[in-house]
Enzyme design. Structure first.
Site, PDB file in Angstrom:
ATOM      1  N   HIS A 118      -9.868   8.504   1.796  1.00 50.89           N
ATOM      2  CA  HIS A 118      -9.732   8.598   3.246  1.00 50.89           C
ATOM      3  C   HIS A 118      -8.769   9.725   3.611  1.00 50.89           C
ATOM      4  O   HIS A 118      -7.944  10.167   2.796  1.00 50.89           O
ATOM      5  CB  HIS A 118      -9.236   7.272   3.820  1.00 50.89           C
ATOM      6  CG  HIS A 118      -7.905   6.844   3.260  1.00 50.89           C
ATOM      7  ND1 HIS A 118      -6.714   7.428   3.624  1.00 50.89           N
ATOM      8  CD2 HIS A 118      -7.598   5.909   2.326  1.00 50.89           C
ATOM      9  CE1 HIS A 118      -5.726   6.863   2.969  1.00 50.89           C
ATOM     10  NE2 HIS A 118      -6.226   5.938   2.166  1.00 50.89           N
TER      11      HIS A 118
ATOM     12  N   ASP B  11      -7.100   6.247  -2.930  1.00 51.96           N
ATOM     13  CA  ASP B  11      -6.519   6.902  -4.099  1.00 51.96           C
ATOM     14  C   ASP B  11      -6.673   6.031  -5.344  1.00 51.96           C
ATOM     15  O   ASP B  11      -6.900   6.539  -6.447  1.00 51.96           O
ATOM     16  CB  ASP B  11      -5.047   7.249  -3.860  1.00 51.96           C
ATOM     17  CG  ASP B  11      -4.205   6.070  -3.375  1.00 51.96           C
ATOM     18  OD1 ASP B  11      -4.756   4.966  -3.188  1.00 51.96           O
ATOM     19  OD2 ASP B  11      -2.988   6.244  -3.174  1.00 51.96           O
TER      20      ASP B  11
END
Length: 480
Positions: free
Chosen positions: A97, A379
């Site tokens: 994102h 992540d």
């Protein structure tokens, strides 16, 4: 006479430059008024550096800038490059994102005043931003798999909520989408002009920041964003493991990895002193400050060029930030070197990599579904995949990071297919563990698909040791 006039002119110019220089120094030294807590505000403002090249040694500020991924900084892109006799047949994109508001707050400090509404006349800006907001405002929530339909399609809070996607995050993925459109649609014609819904496969986790990031990328990518053709599937796990998430050994590796992180931090006395100083400034116990994960909040302030918090006890400074960021980089380097994280990564990434290679095999067999696949993730999704592929030198996923798998067909030998893997626009194919030897020994310019298939189906389990031959056996093996 001419010489004398030139001399006088030069003297006057020199005097003017000296005056300007002294004036600037003088005004720079004028003290600013103190706040009511006795702490100045303007002298804490910092100027965002803009490095042109990578420094020769590890620099925490430079690394933080790369992590921010500020829109507008030029970057190279090697997506879509192949010998002329190769045809692009499918693309699989994993994204982190975009820029977000912190997930954690530093106790007893004011929340960063960052506006999460999308405004056309505010930087960073993208030419499609206004149209994106307009289109999202008309979008039907029923276009997504439950529970995604309950999430907002774009950010709209003047004071960002925790973890909310910012305008920077939206612009980052509008740029990603436009870049991929120019390469894959305009150049390679990956999708036909009358593309169908089944030619896209879209998945996201149940966070608004991942859904909105995926929508922003798609809006920049698709020539015609048609709600009837856009359907996001919900992925409950950040590992995108679908029905294969139960893996006891993976959890054991994770526990050992977390223990390694704890010991590394315990041995870093400079880090501990920094936490103690920051805890004194905000007047809380050191343990409570550490639990609040201050680097998450500080990175947000850094990326948005906002001053670090101050109290009557002092200010959190760039020196504090550098120490924590340096430790974060050292931790990332050590975990890539240790087998503990590799074990976690191999088991954590296997389900999604297995799904990806399965889609590639279907395309190689001639099926036309899923020509473009997008996984909008985190992540903690991308990092295990990078490690599992053997990319120990890869940087930790920045905001709006993209990891791309390309599948190519040899026009001269249509039954032969090859793969390319790119990370933030850089071709890393021949740095992967399954294609390093091919690069050294074979004259072929691309990595054969069968190398990736063999790695996913067999070599990942060999790397784990213990004699396992499939994912279930590996996950349920006793001990290490």
């Amino acid at each position: 006479m001419l010489f004398r006039n030139r001399f006088v002119l030069l003297l006057a110019l020199a005097a003017l430059l000296a005056f300007v220089s002294l004036s600037l120094q003088f005004f720079h030294l004028i003290p600013v008024s103190a706040t009511k807590n006795g702490v100045t505000s303007k002298n804490r403002k910092r100027i965002m550096p803009d490095p042109a090249t990578e420094p020769p040694v590890m620099d925490p500020v430079y690394e933080a800038l790369l992590y921010c991924n500020i829109p507008g900084v030029a970057e190279r892109s090697m997506e879509g490059h192949a010998p002329h006799h190769f045809k692009l047949v499918s693309v699989h994109v994993f994204i982190r994102h975009g820029d977000r508001y912190p997930l954690y707050a530093i106790p007893k400090t004011k929340r960063p005043e960052i506006d999460c509404t999308l405004v056309a006349n505010r930087k960073p800006y993208h030419s499609k931003l206004e149209a994106f907001v307009s289109h999202m405002s008309k979008g039907p929530g029923a276009s997504f798999e439950s529970p995604l339909h309950s999430l907002p399609l774009y950010s709209s809070h003047q004071l960002c909520e925790m973890g909310e996607l910012t305008q920077t995050g939206v612009v980052q993925h509008l740029q990603n989408g436009q870049l991929l459109r120019d390469i894959y649609l305009k150049k390679h014609k990956l999708l036909p002009s009358d593309w169908a819904a089944e030619q896209l496969h879209l998945e996201t986790t149940g966070k608004s920041r991942t859904l909105q990031s995926g929508l922003a990328l798609l809006y920049g990518f698709l020539p015609d964003f048609d709600w009837k053709k856009v359907y996001f599937r919900h992925q409950p796990s950040a590992l995108f493991c679908s029905g294969n998430c139960y893996c006891p050994l993976r959890n054991q590796y994770l526990e050992k990895e977390q223990r390694r992180q704890y010991l590394l931090r315990l041995n870093n006395r400079q880090l501990e002193r920094t936490y103690e100083e920051m805890a004194r400034i905000v007047d809380i116990p050191t343990k409570q400050l550490r639990a609040a994960n201050p680097i998450d909040s500080l990175l947000c302030l850094f990326c948005h060029n906002v001053s670090f918090p101050c109290t009557r006890n002092g200010c959190i400074t760039m020196d504090h930030f550098k120490v924590i960021k340096t430790h974060q980089i050292e931790d990332e380097r050590e975990r890539q070197e240790k087998k503990l994280y590799l074990g976690y990564a191999l088991l954590g990434a296997h389900p999604i990599l297995n799904q990806t290679v399965g889609r590639m095999q279907h395309t190689a067999e001639g099926r036309k579904e899923g020509l473009f696949t997008l996984y909008s993730a985190h992540d903690v999704t991308l990092a295990p995949i990078l490690s599992a592929l053997g990319l120990t030198g890869a940087r930790f996923p920045r905001f709006a990071a993209r990891l791309v798998f390309e599948l190519w067909q040899d026009r001269e030998k249509p039954r032969e297919h090859s793969v390319r893997i790119l990370y933030d626009g850089v071709d890393i194919t021949f740095h992967t563990s399954f294609c390093q030897d091919h690069h050294r020994r074979s004259p072929k310019p691309m990595c054969p698909l069968e190398n990736l298939v063999r790695f996913i189906k067999k070599d990942m389990f060999v790397a784990l040791g213990g004699g396992s031959t499939n994912y279930y056996e590996a996950c349920h093996r006793e001990g290490f």
